[in-house]
Design a protein around this motif. Structure first.
Motif, short mmCIF file in Angstrom:
data_model
loop_
_atom_site.label_atom_id
_atom_site.label_comp_id
_atom_site.label_asym_id
_atom_site.label_seq_id
_atom_site.Cartn_x
_atom_site.Cartn_y
_atom_site.Cartn_z
N ASP A 25 4.75 -13.29 -1.81
CA ASP A 25 3.42 -13.58 -2.34
C ASP A 25 3.39 -14.86 -3.16
O ASP A 25 2.31 -15.32 -3.55
N PHE A 26 4.56 -15.44 -3.46
CA PHE A 26 4.63 -16.61 -4.33
C PHE A 26 5.04 -17.85 -3.56
O PHE A 26 5.81 -17.78 -2.60
N SER A 27 4.51 -18.99 -4.01
CA SER A 27 4.99 -20.26 -3.47
C SER A 27 6.35 -20.57 -4.09
O SER A 27 6.74 -19.99 -5.11
N ASP A 28 7.07 -21.50 -3.48
CA ASP A 28 8.38 -21.90 -4.02
C ASP A 28 8.25 -22.37 -5.46
O ASP A 28 9.05 -21.99 -6.33
N MET A 29 7.24 -23.19 -5.72
CA MET A 29 7.09 -23.76 -7.05
C MET A 29 6.70 -22.70 -8.09
O MET A 29 7.15 -22.76 -9.24
N GLU A 30 5.87 -21.74 -7.69
CA GLU A 30 5.49 -20.67 -8.62
C GLU A 30 6.70 -19.87 -9.06
O GLU A 30 6.88 -19.59 -10.25
N LEU A 31 7.54 -19.53 -8.12
CA LEU A 31 8.73 -18.75 -8.43
C LEU A 31 9.71 -19.56 -9.27
O LEU A 31 10.27 -19.07 -10.26
N TRP A 32 9.89 -20.82 -8.90
CA TRP A 32 10.79 -21.70 -9.65
C TRP A 32 10.33 -21.87 -11.10
O TRP A 32 11.11 -21.72 -12.03
N ASN A 33 9.05 -22.18 -11.28
CA ASN A 33 8.53 -22.42 -12.63
C ASN A 33 8.64 -21.18 -13.51
O ASN A 33 8.94 -21.29 -14.71
N ALA A 34 8.39 -20.00 -12.94
CA ALA A 34 8.49 -18.77 -13.73
C ALA A 34 9.92 -18.53 -14.18
O ALA A 34 10.17 -18.20 -15.34
N LEU A 35 10.88 -18.70 -13.29
CA LEU A 35 12.28 -18.50 -13.64
C LEU A 35 12.78 -19.59 -14.57
O LEU A 35 13.62 -19.35 -15.44
N MET A 52 24.01 -8.84 12.80
CA MET A 52 24.27 -10.24 12.46
C MET A 52 23.50 -11.20 13.36
O MET A 52 23.05 -12.26 12.92
N SER A 53 23.35 -10.88 14.64
CA SER A 53 22.66 -11.78 15.55
C SER A 53 21.20 -11.92 15.21
O SER A 53 20.53 -12.88 15.61
N ALA A 54 20.64 -10.98 14.43
CA ALA A 54 19.22 -11.02 14.07
C ALA A 54 18.98 -11.73 12.76
O ALA A 54 17.85 -11.91 12.35
N GLN A 55 20.05 -12.14 12.08
CA GLN A 55 19.90 -12.73 10.77
C GLN A 55 19.75 -14.25 10.86
O GLN A 55 20.34 -14.89 11.72
N GLN A 56 19.00 -14.81 9.95
CA GLN A 56 18.82 -16.24 9.87
C GLN A 56 19.41 -16.71 8.56
O GLN A 56 19.49 -15.96 7.59
N ALA A 57 19.81 -17.97 8.53
CA ALA A 57 20.39 -18.51 7.31
C ALA A 57 19.41 -18.39 6.15
O ALA A 57 18.19 -18.46 6.33
N ASP A 58 19.93 -18.18 4.96
CA ASP A 58 19.10 -18.12 3.77
C ASP A 58 18.37 -19.44 3.57
O ASP A 58 18.83 -20.49 4.01
N ARG A 59 17.23 -19.37 2.92
CA ARG A 59 16.52 -20.61 2.58
C ARG A 59 16.69 -20.88 1.09
O ARG A 59 16.45 -20.00 0.26
N VAL A 60 17.12 -22.08 0.77
CA VAL A 60 17.41 -22.45 -0.61
C VAL A 60 16.33 -23.39 -1.12
O VAL A 60 15.95 -24.36 -0.45
N ILE A 61 15.81 -23.10 -2.33
CA ILE A 61 14.84 -24.01 -2.96
C ILE A 61 15.42 -24.50 -4.27
O ILE A 61 16.13 -23.78 -4.97
N SER A 62 15.14 -25.76 -4.58
CA SER A 62 15.66 -26.35 -5.82
C SER A 62 14.79 -27.54 -6.20
O SER A 62 14.42 -28.35 -5.35
N PHE A 63 14.46 -27.60 -7.49
CA PHE A 63 13.67 -28.70 -8.02
C PHE A 63 14.37 -29.26 -9.27
O PHE A 63 13.77 -29.35 -10.34
N LEU A 64 15.64 -29.61 -9.10
CA LEU A 64 16.42 -30.11 -10.23
C LEU A 64 15.91 -31.46 -10.70
O LEU A 64 15.63 -32.34 -9.90
N ASP A 65 15.82 -31.62 -12.03
CA ASP A 65 15.54 -32.95 -12.55
C ASP A 65 16.88 -33.65 -12.81
O ASP A 65 17.96 -33.08 -12.64
N GLN A 66 16.83 -34.91 -13.22
CA GLN A 66 18.05 -35.70 -13.36
C GLN A 66 18.99 -35.14 -14.41
O GLN A 66 20.21 -35.08 -14.21
#
Length: 212
Positions: A61-71, A20-34
């Protein structure tokens, strides 16, 4: 359960707690529109686990936006939770996609487990995020009834047992939802039964059922 299985379960929990001491908080990405943001507010009471899919592959290997747009081509997304380990220096090969609704998540999976992201592929499957925690080094003065009462302040407790893991009194608790378990984990790590910084780990429900 046989003795060998008990040992494997105990080792699994000890490894999670020691790392647990070696773990870092998850990173969350979001590009919600209105429009999506408005829909999300109407779905706020729905457990994230019911609208979640697990993504696996070479995600770094993917940028945040690449992964978001694909999903996003599969359905309306709330966020993607990227997982990190090794002191946060390396992204893991899996993440979680939280869709706006349970229907969106189901439809995304119905379109196929394989998803193309540029020239590469990732794979989708039903989420395996659980709502089970192991709380290490519970004081002897804490009765099981007291633990149930305290844990219930964070959410609905489905199951709670206490056993010995690595010579330490450990509580295994399962909540009715992932969100409740996340709230409990944060609060217990801050302050619980007069103790600050208690060790808490996610535990697979199979381990929870077989460890006591």
């Amino acid at each position: 359960m046989n003795e060998e299985g008990m040992i494997r379960s105990e080792q699994s929990i000890k490894i999670q707690l020691s790392n647990m001491s070696a773990q870092q908080a998850d990173r969350v990405i979001s590009f919600l529109d209105q429009c999506d943001a408005q829909l999300l507010r109407s779905q706020a009471s729905i457990d994230e686990n019911k609208r979640c899919l697990c993504i696996s592959g070479q995600l770094r290997d993917f940028s945040d936006m690449e992964l978001w747009n694909a999903l996003r081509t599969r359905g309306a997304l709330e966020k993607i939770i990227l997982k990190f380990g090794d002191h946060g220096e390396r992204q893991k090969g899996y993440a979680f996609a939280i869709f706006l609704t349970e229907e969106e998540a189901c439809q995304a999976l119905e379109q196929g487990r394989e998803l193309r992201v540029g020239r590469r592929r990732v794979w989708l499957e039903l989420s395996q995020r659980n709502a089970c925690l192991a709380v290490c080094d519970i004081p002897l003065m804490c009765r099981v009834d007291d633990l149930v009462c305290e844990m219930s302040s964070f959410g609905q407790v489905v199951d709670l047992d206490v056993g010995m893991v690595g010579g330490m009194r450990t509580a295994f608790v399962e909540f009715s939802s992932r969100k409740e378990a996340e709230i409990a984990k944060l609060q217990i790590q801050r302050y619980f039964f007069g103790i600050r910084g208690m060790k808490v780990a996610w535990v697979d429900s199979k381990v929870l059922n077989n460890s006591i």
